[in-house]
Write an enzyme that holds these catalytic residues in place. Structure first.
Site, PDB file in Angstrom:
ATOM      1  N   GLY A 148      31.846  33.393  32.249  1.00  0.00           N
ATOM      2  CA  GLY A 148      31.534  34.679  32.868  1.00  0.00           C
ATOM      3  C   GLY A 148      30.068  34.758  33.209  1.00  0.00           C
ATOM      4  N   GLY A 149      29.640  35.902  33.626  1.00  0.00           N
ATOM      5  CA  GLY A 149      28.264  36.088  34.066  1.00  0.00           C
ATOM      6  C   GLY A 149      27.242  35.614  33.054  1.00  0.00           C
ATOM      7  CG  PHE A 150      26.552  37.983  29.822  1.00  0.00           C
ATOM      8  CD1 PHE A 150      27.126  37.873  28.568  1.00  0.00           C
ATOM      9  CD2 PHE A 150      26.858  39.096  30.610  1.00  0.00           C
ATOM     10  CE1 PHE A 150      27.978  38.839  28.098  1.00  0.00           C
ATOM     11  CE2 PHE A 150      27.710  40.067  30.135  1.00  0.00           C
ATOM     12  CZ  PHE A 150      28.286  39.942  28.888  1.00  0.00           C
ATOM     13  N   GLY A 151      28.016  34.299  29.778  1.00  0.00           N
ATOM     14  CA  GLY A 151      28.486  33.468  28.678  1.00  0.00           C
ATOM     15  C   GLY A 151      29.937  33.085  28.851  1.00  0.00           C
ATOM     16  N   PRO A 152      30.423  32.191  27.983  1.00  0.00           N
ATOM     17  CG  PRO A 152      30.755  30.802  26.151  1.00  0.00           C
ATOM     18  CD  PRO A 152      29.694  31.548  26.890  1.00  0.00           C
ATOM     19  CG  ASP A 184      28.408  38.608  40.875  1.00  0.00           C
ATOM     20  OD1 ASP A 184      28.500  38.037  41.984  1.00  0.00           O
ATOM     21  OD2 ASP A 184      28.407  37.996  39.797  1.00  0.00           O
TER      22      ASP A 184
END
Ligand SMILES: *[C@@H]1O[C@H](CO)[C@@H](O)[C@H](O)[C@H]1NC(C)=O
Ligand SMILES: *[C@@H]1O[C@H](CO)[C@@H](O)[C@H](O)[C@H]1NC(C)=O
Ligand SMILES: *[C@@H]1O[C@H](CO)[C@@H](O)[C@H](O)[C@H]1NC(C)=O
Ligand SMILES: *[C@@H]1O[C@H](CO)[C@@H](O)[C@H](O)[C@H]1NC(C)=O
Length: 830
Positions: A524-528, A640
């Site tokens: 995802g945007g900032f991590g799994p 986004d």
């Protein structure tokens, strides 16, 4: 007898011109004439229509009419002198000195005339039959379109042709009501009493009348279509354009057009079958085929079920069945049972008291053709709530509804007295709020049979037990962890109270097999993101913030804040979060069908997305985005939007996810700017990519790209065309310009899609990706465009990749691509 020389000259000149009309021509000038005794006709330029004299059937009467030239079956679409036939062969069609088109008999008696008002004296009037079948009279001396003196399209007979308006226009200079009047019989075109047109009222609807008695009504125009007319998705062959905006124009009309311009079609009020027929010509069988007909079924017959009765058609038969609205009962039960419903229904409760809170109330009826509006009151600016109050206050008000269904609905219609001519429809009609005895409703529900009672009691007991168990569980958890309210810092370091359930880390770690590789769903945007299963069996998706990322922390907080405040069926739902020292987790509902890109861009999976699924996905995304932009408590720009951020549930309903980059705009602020351009290449609006200006219109741009991707099954980036300067948008644009938009549709759909919807979607997509953000529609308009049949503006040329390429080179060093992901971020303003 001698004829004076000047007269001789005039006659010779006239003869010269008359002889110039060969057997067919497409304009008639002053000095020329069309005699009724010959086969001479006026033909439209492309040869589709023909104007001339004819005698229907075995009749010997002569009429001036227009018919299709290329069809062997003579189909007359317009008759000039329908109520004034001619019997002699010496009548002729000419243009008079005054500039009118007229039928003159031998001794120059005017038999029929266009009666157009002469606007100037020195006119040079010609009559011309256009390719549309419209016979027009205009002044040659003046600019072409400005000087239409008269047109047959304003005076319909029994047939509506594509592009012809049905309806009225009342202004200072014009007073037109264009409606269809059926022939008396197939050999006699004279006007019968049988007509079809728009009612001249401020709540317009179309009606079929016999004299003054109503046979059918369409239900009022509700801002999208006529209330009881099926929605776009059920009408794949024809497009219907309405112009009935009663606020700033004094006109109301619609016109139809076949989607395929080469289809020969007409709409005719047919006196033989007493119906309005929508027909198209079939070349292979050489006959007219029926596309649809009104009345569609027996329920369409006016007042079929009497007052307060509602009509429904049984699925498999065309026979109707009537029901009284709940709270009402048949006036005469014997007749009702015998299928004689005309007496209708009456209020069943004698205890109903107007404005008494425990007996008077409103109940909603969904998807109904609303009752006859002839004695209604209307206000187009009131809200539904104000409407309810207004109805409540007047004891003779029996029902209310929104006057327009666009968006969440607006305006107010009030009904007084009997509610007549209601019909239950399958989908997308209007909601009607009916006043009735609510205590009676409660009684009815209490009177369920004892068997049902037992079932109810057991289910109540079991649900009580379940609730107790849940309460006990929650209580224990509360004890274990004292906080349910969390304080999270926001971007701008404001403190925010959040009500988001907290999960403990061990439970989540355990449910995801300690964040094992096998459980990983994606990035995802900032991590799994991992799949997990809670001890109670519920599947969840868990997003874990990468520990090293500081940017990620901001995005994480952002997402926590937004998710806790947003609730919509097209947004992914957050179940809770977990914040424990180094660990930050977000827990979402699990989406079994992964994300849209997984289906869309994969050859074997894309076949699973049939047209109705795709259309539903487009609509769902639009609804979700509309909620973000307008309807939620915060105004949110997502920033986004892309296929991988659209998740799909079990029924393939779309849900927008990933609010890490989202920004909130206060009240009226609908634009912002940033020095840090983040987003996804290919989806970013030019002004955002170049200047860092983001607004709801940059989301609209991304939505447009997404729309085009859903339609074509192709990614905006990574598309290779012979001409490298083209991307998906350029591809869509060039096909649109070449008028072959259907080439753009994903080939794996084959023919199994609704052409009209698909073309409309491409059109909307192109409107969304226009270069100037001001040109792009907002989500409210887009929602209307998707659900209505209103005319759309022409899109302007979008910015193609060739310009984007140079942009990429400009950015050069500032841009970084994360692995082979397509996320770019411009770190510093230049
Ligand atoms: C013209 O002819 C019609 C019938 O052809 C006749 O009824 C009418 O009286 C005539 N008018 C004149 C002015 O002669
Ligand atoms: C339109 O109709 C014509 C003739 O019926 C047909 O040849 C053509 O393929 C159709 N075009 C489309 C796009 O369906
Ligand atoms: C009226 O409908 C009947 C039955 O569908 C058809 O045979 C007839 O040609 C129609 N008449 C017109 C004028 O279209
Ligand atoms: C209720 O509405 C009707 C119809 O508009 C009107 O004639 C009547 O005066 C109203 N009654 C009250 C009490 O406002």
């Amino acid at each position: 007898m001698t004829i004076p020389l000047p007269f001789m000259l005039v006659i010779m000149l006239a003869l010269f011109f008359i002889s110039k009309i060969s057997s067919e021509t497409y304009t008639l000038t002053q000095f020329q004439s069309l005699p009724s005794g010959t086969r001479t006709t006026l033909v439209s330029k492309d040869g589709t229509f023909e104007l001339g004299f004819f005698s229907p059937g075995s009749s010997t009467n002569r009429y001036l009419g227009i018919w299709f030239k290329n069809i062997p079956l003579k189909t007359v679409v317009w008759v000039a002198n329908r109520d004034n036939p001619i019997n002699s062969n010496t009548t002729k069609l000419t243009i008079t000195k005054e500039g009118n088109l007229a039928l003159l008999t031998e001794n120059d008696t005017v038999h029929w005339s266009t009666n157009a008002r002469a606007k100037a004296i020195n006119v040079n009037v010609v009559a011309q039959l256009l390719d549309s079948g419209n016979l027009v009279l205009r002044d040659e001396k003046d600019n072409y379109s400005q000087n239409l003196l008269w047109q047959s399209f304003d005076h319909p007979s029994d047939t509506l042709l594509p592009g012809m308006k049905l309806g009225w226009e009342v202004t200072k200079d014009v007073n037109l009501n264009r409606y269809l009047t059926a022939w008396n019989n197939w050999e006699d075109p004279s006007s019968s009493l049988f007509t079809y047109g728009f009612s001249l009222s401020n709540i317009p609807e179309t009606q079929i009348l016999n004299g003054s008695s109503m046979l059918y009504r369409s239900g009022p125009y509700n801002g999208v279509r006529l209330s009881a007319v099926p929605s776009l998705r059920h009408r794949p062959m024809f497009n219907y354009d309405y112009d009935c905006d009663m606020t700033d124009t004094n006109e109301c009309y619609y016109q139809f057009k076949p989607w395929n311009n080469s289809l020969i079609s007409r709409m005719t009020l047919n006196q033989t079958v007493y119906a309005l027929q929508q027909l198209f010509w079939v070349e292979t069988t050489q006959e007219w085929n029926l596309s649809s007909t009104i009345p569609r079924d027996d329920c369409d017959n006016y007042k079929r079920c009497g007052a307060f009765g509602i009509c429904a058609v049984m699925d498999n038969s065309k026979s109707p069945s009537c029901e009284c609205l709940s709270g009402f009962e048949p006036k005469s039960p014997q007749n009702w049972v015998a299928g004689n419903w005309s007496e209708g229904c009456v209020r069943s409760s004698k205890r109903w008291r107007c404005r008494e809170t425990n007996s008077d109330g409103f109940v909603v009826l969904r998807n109904v053709k609303v009752p006859d509006t002839r004695t209604c009151w209307i206000n187009r600016s009131m809200t539904l709530e104000e409407c309810k109050v207004k109805c409540w206050e007047n004891c003779s008000c029996t029902a209310y509804a929104n006057s327009a269904i666009v968006g969440k609905g607006s305006g107010c219609i009030l009904w007084f007295g009997d509610l007549l001519d209601m019909k239950q429809l399958p989908d997308t009609a209007q909601d009607l709020y009916v006043r009735l005895d609510i205590s009676q409703m409660a009684n009815r529900e209490a009177k369920v049979s004892s068997a049902k009672m037992v079932i109810m009691v057991t289910s109540i007991i079991s649900s009580v037990i379940t609730m107790l168990v849940i309460l006990a569980f929650i209580y224990r958890r509360r004890k274990a962890k004292d906080i349910v309210k969390t304080k999270v810092e926001r971007n701008d370091s404001n403190q925010e109270d959040l009500e988001l359930p907290l999960y403990d880390f061990d439970t989540i770690a355990c449910s995801t097999n300690d964040f094992s590789r096998d459980n990983k769903l994606g990035q995802g945007g900032f991590g799994p993101v991992y799949k997990g299963t809670l001890p109670n069996g519920r599947d969840i998706a868990v997003k874990r913030l990468s520990q090293s990322s500081t940017q990620g922390l901001i995005e994480f907080k952002n997402e926590v804040i937004f998710c806790s405040k947003l609730q919509h069926r097209n947004l992914v739902k957050v179940l809770g979060c977990c914040i424990e020292e180094q660990e930050k987790l977000l827990i979402y509902e699990y989406m079994s069908n992964k994300s849209l890109d997984f289906f869309l861009f994969d050859y074997s999976q894309s076949k699973l997305l049939d047209w109705s699924k795709r259309f539903n996905i487009i609509n769902g995304i639009a609804r979700g985005l509309l909620y973000l932009h307008q309807d939620s408590r915060l105004r949110i720009i997502h920033r986004d939007l892309k296929a991988s951020n659209i998740l799909l549930d079990d029924d393939m309903n779309p849900k927008i996810s990933d609010f890490g980059l989202a920004r909130m705009c206060g009240g009226d602020q609908i634009e912002g700017s940033t020095s840090r351009v983040v987003g996804t290449h290919g989806y970013m609006a030019p002004e955002y990519a170049i200047d860092g200006v983001f607004s709801i219109k940059s989301d609209v741009y991304s939505f447009g790209v997404l729309l085009l991707e859903v339609l074509s099954g192709k990614k905006n980036k990574g598309l290779s065309y012979p001409d490298r300067s083209y991307n998906l948008i350029g591809h869509a644009w060039s096909l649109w310009k070449e008028s072959i938009p259907m080439e753009f549709i994903d080939s794996c759909l084959g023919d199994s899609y609704v052409v009209s919807e698909a073309i409309r979607c491409i059109h909307i997509g192109l409107l969304c990706v226009q270069y100037q953000s001001d040109d792009r529609p907002n989500m409210t308009s887009i929602m209307t465009m998707l659900t209505s049949e209103s005319a759309l503006p022409q899109p302007k040329e979008p910015l193609f990749l060739n310009k984007m390429v140079s942009l990429e080179e400009d950015f050069g060093q500032n841009m970084h691509y994360s692995t082979n992901e397509v996320t770019i971020s411009k770190l510093e303003p230049r």
